[in-house]
Scaffold this motif. Sequence first.
Motif, mmCIF file in Angstrom:
data_model
loop_
_atom_site.group_PDB
_atom_site.id
_atom_site.type_symbol
_atom_site.label_atom_id
_atom_site.label_comp_id
_atom_site.label_asym_id
_atom_site.label_seq_id
_atom_site.Cartn_x
_atom_site.Cartn_y
_atom_site.Cartn_z
ATOM 1 N N ARG A 23 46.996 26.570 57.589
ATOM 2 C CA ARG A 23 47.282 26.532 56.152
ATOM 3 C C ARG A 23 45.981 26.315 55.401
ATOM 4 N NH1 ARG A 23 49.937 22.239 54.353
ATOM 5 N NH2 ARG A 23 49.325 21.035 56.153
ATOM 6 N N VAL A 24 45.865 26.930 54.235
ATOM 7 C CA VAL A 24 44.703 26.746 53.370
ATOM 8 C C VAL A 24 45.223 26.202 52.044
ATOM 9 C CG1 VAL A 24 42.737 27.870 52.255
ATOM 10 C CG2 VAL A 24 43.533 28.691 54.489
ATOM 11 N N THR A 25 44.741 25.021 51.659
ATOM 12 C CA THR A 25 45.221 24.381 50.437
ATOM 13 C C THR A 25 44.053 24.017 49.523
ATOM 14 O OG1 THR A 25 45.181 22.153 51.391
ATOM 15 C CG2 THR A 25 47.244 23.391 51.598
ATOM 16 N N GLU A 26 44.374 23.839 48.249
ATOM 17 C CA GLU A 26 43.415 23.344 47.258
ATOM 18 C C GLU A 26 44.105 22.193 46.534
ATOM 19 O OE1 GLU A 26 42.432 23.041 43.661
ATOM 20 O OE2 GLU A 26 40.674 22.361 44.722
ATOM 21 N N ARG A 27 43.633 21.001 46.786
ATOM 22 C CA ARG A 27 44.222 19.779 46.213
ATOM 23 C C ARG A 27 45.738 19.718 46.441
ATOM 24 N NH1 ARG A 27 40.162 17.179 43.848
ATOM 25 N NH2 ARG A 27 38.507 18.402 42.914
ATOM 26 N N GLY A 28 46.134 20.037 47.673
ATOM 27 C CA GLY A 28 47.532 19.946 48.059
ATOM 28 C C GLY A 28 48.386 21.153 47.726
ATOM 29 N N LEU A 30 49.345 24.941 48.312
ATOM 30 C CA LEU A 30 49.180 25.968 49.343
ATOM 31 C C LEU A 30 48.646 27.257 48.722
ATOM 32 C CD1 LEU A 30 49.617 26.790 52.314
ATOM 33 C CD2 LEU A 30 51.894 27.577 51.626
ATOM 34 N N LEU A 31 47.492 27.708 49.220
ATOM 35 C CA LEU A 31 46.926 28.980 48.785
ATOM 36 C C LEU A 31 47.369 30.115 49.691
ATOM 37 C CD1 LEU A 31 43.246 27.887 48.020
ATOM 38 C CD2 LEU A 31 45.162 28.126 46.413
ATOM 39 N N GLY A 32 47.585 29.798 50.973
ATOM 40 C CA GLY A 32 48.010 30.827 51.922
ATOM 41 C C GLY A 32 47.945 30.296 53.339
ATOM 42 N N VAL A 33 48.341 31.152 54.279
ATOM 43 C CA VAL A 33 48.304 30.831 55.699
ATOM 44 C C VAL A 33 47.439 31.884 56.367
ATOM 45 C CG1 VAL A 33 49.650 30.531 57.806
ATOM 46 C CG2 VAL A 33 50.585 29.766 55.613
ATOM 47 N N ALA A 34 46.453 31.418 57.114
ATOM 48 C CA ALA A 34 45.503 32.321 57.761
ATOM 49 C C ALA A 34 45.762 32.383 59.255
ATOM 50 C CB ALA A 34 44.087 31.840 57.502
ATOM 51 N N ASP A 39 41.338 36.151 57.166
ATOM 52 C CA ASP A 39 42.386 35.728 56.228
ATOM 53 C C ASP A 39 41.887 34.607 55.320
ATOM 54 O OD1 ASP A 39 44.183 37.536 57.294
ATOM 55 O OD2 ASP A 39 45.241 36.040 58.507
ATOM 56 N N VAL A 40 41.106 33.689 55.889
ATOM 57 C CA VAL A 40 40.560 32.592 55.077
ATOM 58 C C VAL A 40 39.671 33.172 53.984
ATOM 59 C CG1 VAL A 40 39.107 30.523 55.072
ATOM 60 C CG2 VAL A 40 40.684 30.917 56.959
ATOM 61 N N PHE A 41 38.829 34.144 54.339
ATOM 62 C CA PHE A 41 37.954 34.761 53.340
ATOM 63 C C PHE A 41 38.772 35.408 52.223
ATOM 64 C CE2 PHE A 41 34.828 35.237 56.980
ATOM 65 C CZ PHE A 41 34.084 34.136 56.596
ATOM 66 N N GLU A 42 39.842 36.096 52.599
ATOM 67 C CA GLU A 42 40.695 36.738 51.582
ATOM 68 C C GLU A 42 41.374 35.710 50.682
ATOM 69 O OE1 GLU A 42 41.278 39.968 50.583
ATOM 70 O OE2 GLU A 42 39.475 40.244 51.775
ATOM 71 N N ILE A 43 41.880 34.646 51.290
ATOM 72 C CA ILE A 43 42.544 33.589 50.511
ATOM 73 C C ILE A 43 41.546 32.947 49.558
ATOM 74 C CG2 ILE A 43 43.616 31.310 50.687
ATOM 75 C CD1 ILE A 43 44.849 32.349 53.393
ATOM 76 N N LEU A 44 40.344 32.663 50.044
ATOM 77 C CA LEU A 44 39.341 31.998 49.216
ATOM 78 C C LEU A 44 38.751 32.923 48.161
ATOM 79 C CD1 LEU A 44 37.612 29.719 51.834
ATOM 80 C CD2 LEU A 44 39.454 29.183 50.239
ATOM 81 N N ARG A 45 38.790 34.208 48.425
ATOM 82 C CA ARG A 45 38.345 35.170 47.417
ATOM 83 C C ARG A 45 39.214 35.040 46.165
ATOM 84 N NH1 ARG A 45 38.511 41.156 46.846
ATOM 85 N NH2 ARG A 45 40.392 41.036 48.093
ATOM 86 N N PHE A 46 40.459 34.638 46.382
ATOM 87 C CA PHE A 46 41.401 34.390 45.285
ATOM 88 C C PHE A 46 40.862 33.351 44.292
ATOM 89 C CE2 PHE A 46 45.055 31.788 43.802
ATOM 90 C CZ PHE A 46 45.692 32.731 43.017
ATOM 91 N N VAL A 47 40.108 32.370 44.788
ATOM 92 C CA VAL A 47 39.541 31.348 43.911
ATOM 93 C C VAL A 47 38.084 31.646 43.564
ATOM 94 C CG1 VAL A 47 41.139 29.519 44.569
ATOM 95 C CG2 VAL A 47 39.002 29.784 45.832
ATOM 96 N N GLY A 48 37.648 32.877 43.813
ATOM 97 C CA GLY A 48 36.339 33.309 43.372
ATOM 98 C C GLY A 48 35.181 32.991 44.297
ATOM 99 N N LEU A 49 35.467 32.738 45.569
ATOM 100 C CA LEU A 49 34.398 32.435 46.528
ATOM 101 C C LEU A 49 34.100 33.660 47.386
ATOM 102 C CD1 LEU A 49 35.645 28.962 47.719
ATOM 103 C CD2 LEU A 49 33.891 29.446 46.031
#
Length: 94
Positions: A23-28, A30-34, A39-49
């Motif tokens: 699971r990938v979360t931001e302050r609790g 859920l952003l997604g499941v990798a 998958d982590v890169f794609e999920i984090l791209r969502f927050v501009g990284l």
Amino acid sequence: MTQLPPHLLHIVVHSPALDGSRRVTERGVLLGVASHLDDVFEILRFVGLDRFQVEECDFISWQGGGPAEWPGITADNRMSAGSAFTGISDSRRR
């Protein structure tokens, strides 16, 4: 999700589940499941990284192993994990 400056983010890549997904979360929240690092890169791209920032930043906490740790994940169960997200069973894919 509102894009925050990187210094305000606190992203957690949680310990692997039994199937190896994380699971990938931001302050609790859920952003997604990798099921693998891409998958982590794609999920984090969502927050501009981007990839460079992800690998060298101090606001991502990797629990249960770092970016290279994906216990239980093989090529076969990556396909199965993907099926869980699309709702298509492996038998329908063949």
